[in-house]
Enzyme design. Structure first.
Site, PDB file in Angstrom:
ATOM      1  N   ASP A 219       0.856  -1.181   0.000  1.00 13.14           N
ATOM      2  CA  ASP A 219       0.000   0.000   0.000  1.00 13.14           C
ATOM      3  C   ASP A 219       0.894   1.232   0.000  1.00 13.14           C
ATOM      4  O   ASP A 219       2.031   1.201   0.475  1.00 13.14           O
ATOM      5  CB  ASP A 219      -0.880   0.021   1.253  1.00 13.14           C
ATOM      6  CG  ASP A 219      -1.680  -1.257   1.397  1.00 13.14           C
ATOM      7  OD1 ASP A 219      -2.553  -1.499   0.555  1.00 13.14           O
ATOM      8  OD2 ASP A 219      -1.428  -2.008   2.368  1.00 13.14           O
ATOM      9  N   ASP A 258      -2.088  -2.832  -4.519  1.00 12.70           N
ATOM     10  CA  ASP A 258      -2.914  -3.161  -3.360  1.00 12.70           C
ATOM     11  C   ASP A 258      -3.724  -1.904  -3.025  1.00 12.70           C
ATOM     12  O   ASP A 258      -4.418  -1.370  -3.872  1.00 12.70           O
ATOM     13  CB  ASP A 258      -2.059  -3.645  -2.205  1.00 12.70           C
ATOM     14  CG  ASP A 258      -2.870  -4.392  -1.147  1.00 12.70           C
ATOM     15  OD1 ASP A 258      -4.094  -4.546  -1.326  1.00 12.70           O
ATOM     16  OD2 ASP A 258      -2.290  -4.819  -0.139  1.00 12.70           O
ATOM     17  N   ASP A 262      -4.244   1.847   4.211  1.00 15.51           N
ATOM     18  CA  ASP A 262      -4.867   0.833   5.057  1.00 15.51           C
ATOM     19  C   ASP A 262      -4.672   1.200   6.522  1.00 15.51           C
ATOM     20  O   ASP A 262      -3.597   1.676   6.919  1.00 15.51           O
ATOM     21  CB  ASP A 262      -4.259  -0.546   4.796  1.00 15.51           C
ATOM     22  CG  ASP A 262      -4.843  -1.218   3.557  1.00 15.51           C
ATOM     23  OD1 ASP A 262      -5.629  -0.561   2.840  1.00 15.51           O
ATOM     24  OD2 ASP A 262      -4.508  -2.377   3.311  1.00 15.51           O
ATOM     25  N   ARG A 317     -14.060   0.836  -1.816  1.00 16.26           N
ATOM     26  CA  ARG A 317     -13.360   1.011  -0.544  1.00 16.26           C
ATOM     27  C   ARG A 317     -12.962   2.462  -0.301  1.00 16.26           C
ATOM     28  O   ARG A 317     -11.778   2.795  -0.276  1.00 16.26           O
ATOM     29  CB  ARG A 317     -12.132   0.109  -0.453  1.00 16.26           C
ATOM     30  CG  ARG A 317     -12.457  -1.369  -0.553  1.00 16.26           C
ATOM     31  CD  ARG A 317     -11.223  -2.220  -0.323  1.00 16.26           C
ATOM     32  NE  ARG A 317     -11.502  -3.640  -0.515  1.00 16.26           N
ATOM     33  CZ  ARG A 317     -10.607  -4.615  -0.376  1.00 16.26           C
ATOM     34  NH1 ARG A 317      -9.359  -4.316  -0.042  1.00 16.26           N
ATOM     35  NH2 ARG A 317     -10.945  -5.870  -0.573  1.00 16.26           N
TER      36      ARG A 317
END
Length: 439
Positions: A219, A258, A262, A317
């Site tokens: 990420d 990815d 996060d 997301r």
């Protein structure tokens, strides 16, 4: 020996808008109130989201002169992170720093060959009923693992406690870096353009869905078990390597990205303000599993605030939430052709989504804004879709009858410095969010 190739393309997302002069008042949210101040010394305002809770977030504001660094190379940046022991530090990033190294071939261990990998694990040869976890170190999968480990060690940068990382000027940032904010407290990351890392060695998993999938690492930023983190005025994109340029193998996209951000593994007290998240698929994940072991770590944590962010041309997301108390207000969501959903309602999530603006193209229904993954109530009030006030829960339940959502997240956010009218949000956010806007 061949490693996967990527194709350059200028991002289609126009995230750098024309300058707009706006008055800054004493109630303006998360904007620096004294523009003459050193950006490295600025701290998160009181009551500005979950990162202001308790001790607040000051990053490296107390750093002495010996622990203020200006860097313009990846080696210098990692050296600044490692220097100075436990003392507070300010790291000023000048220009765009390339963290990709000399390229994918440089990370490949001797013997690794992508064509051999493709031949060995082709579904017609390997099948789709067993994964590759038991493959020995000298197998094509073992050599892939070793190659990925070399890239991992190079592109990840571990941020210590009491640190401010701030871009200087309009073009500061990283290409291909993965900032690891792991098990530390009190970190500020501001004014940086972050181009997503490109995984040179994704893993094929034949058992991931009926058709198998390529799975990637890295990420742009990970908040892992960390507390009091402020991410402000950053721009997250896939840059020259959007998913549309990625090749296909075994009939599946060769996924090399990815997430962009996060927040996982018991992380807590995070504020993300005035950022741009653009041109990406799986954008922000809060809580990375429904498993009992993960729940034991995450339950009662993952408190995060998102305000005045621009989410543009994303698939999904923004964020997807498990467990956490997440406050999302005054954000602007601009959907593109590949739009899936914005908010993912996951295991034991407590999402409050209020006073946001959504711009959806023709043919995309407002019911897709919310996506139900697990049974969890949500608060969604005073949101506007294409300029009209819309009850997101009601329209979701009408348009997606198989995914009935229940209202009422069970808590009321209080850590907000100021709430703007959702009608004003598109103009406000589109012209002030993102990197290069701080002086």
């Amino acid at each position: 020996m061949r490693t996967p190739k990527c194709h350059e393309r200028v991002s289609t997302v126009a995230v750098a808008c024309a300058a707009l002069v706006l008055a800054v008042t004493g109630t303006a949210t998360a904007q620096p109130r004294h523009h003459h101040e050193d950006l490295g010394r600025q701290v998160l305002a009181a009551e500005d989201g979950w990162a202001s809770y308790g001790t607040g977030t000051t990053g490296g504001a107390k750093a002495d002169a010996a622990h203020v660094y200006t860097v313009s190379t990846w080696d210098a940046f990692k050296a600044a992170l490692a220097a100075g022991g436990n003392a507070p530090r300010i790291i000023k990033v000048k220009g765009t720093i390339d963290a990709d190294g000399p390229g994918c071939d440089s990370f490949a261990v001797p013997g690794y060959d992508f064509d051999t990998y493709l031949q060995t694990y082709a579904p017609e040869t390997w099948g789709r009923d067993k994964d590759l976890s038991a493959e020995p170190d000298n197998s094509p999968e073992g050599l892939r693992r070793a190659s990925q480990a070399r890239q991992d060690a190079y592109i990840k940068a571990y941020v210590p406690a009491d640190t401010t990382i701030v871009g200087i000027g309009e073009d500061a940032g990283f290409k291909g870096a993965s900032l690891q904010i792991k098990d530390v407290d009190n970190v500020i990351v501001r004014n940086l353009a972050l181009e997503s890392p490109l995984d040179c060695f994704p893993q094929w998993d034949p058992t991931d869905t009926a058709d198998g999938n390529w799975n990637s690492e890295y990420d742009s930023a990970v908040v892992y078990g960390a507390t009091h983190v402020w991410m402000d005025h950053n721009t997250f994109t896939d840059g020259d390597h959007p998913d549309s340029t990625l090749p296909h193998y075994y009939g599946r996209v060769f996924e090399q990205h990815d997430g962009e951000l996060d927040i996982v593994k018991g992380a807590d007290y995070v504020t993300a303000s005035w950022n741009v998240f653009a041109d990406h698929d799986k954008t922000i994940l809060i809580g990375n599993s429904d498993s009992a072991s993960t729940a034991a770590v995450d339950r009662g944590h993952l408190k995060a605030t998102f305000h005045h962010n621009l989410f543009a041309d994303l698939v999904e997301r923004a964020p997807r939430v498990r467990f956490g108390q997440v406050d999302s207000y005054n954000n602007h969501f601009v959907a593109g052709a590949d739009y899936g959903y914005s908010y993912g309602i996951g295991m034991e999530s407590q999402l409050v989504a209020e006073h946001n603006a959504f711009t959806l193209p023709s043919g995309v229904g407002a019911g897709t804004i919310l996506k139900k993954w697990k049974e969890a109530p949500v608060t969604a009030a005073d949101n506007y879709v294409n300029g009209r006030r819309t009850d997101l829960i009601a329209v979701h339940n009408t348009e997606v009858p198989g995914e009935i959502l229940q209202p009422g997240a069970g808590w009321t956010p209080v850590l907000r410095t100021h709430v703007d009218s959702p009608k004003a949000v598109p103009a406000l956010v589109d012209h002030r969010a993102g990197a290069g806007r701080l002086r």
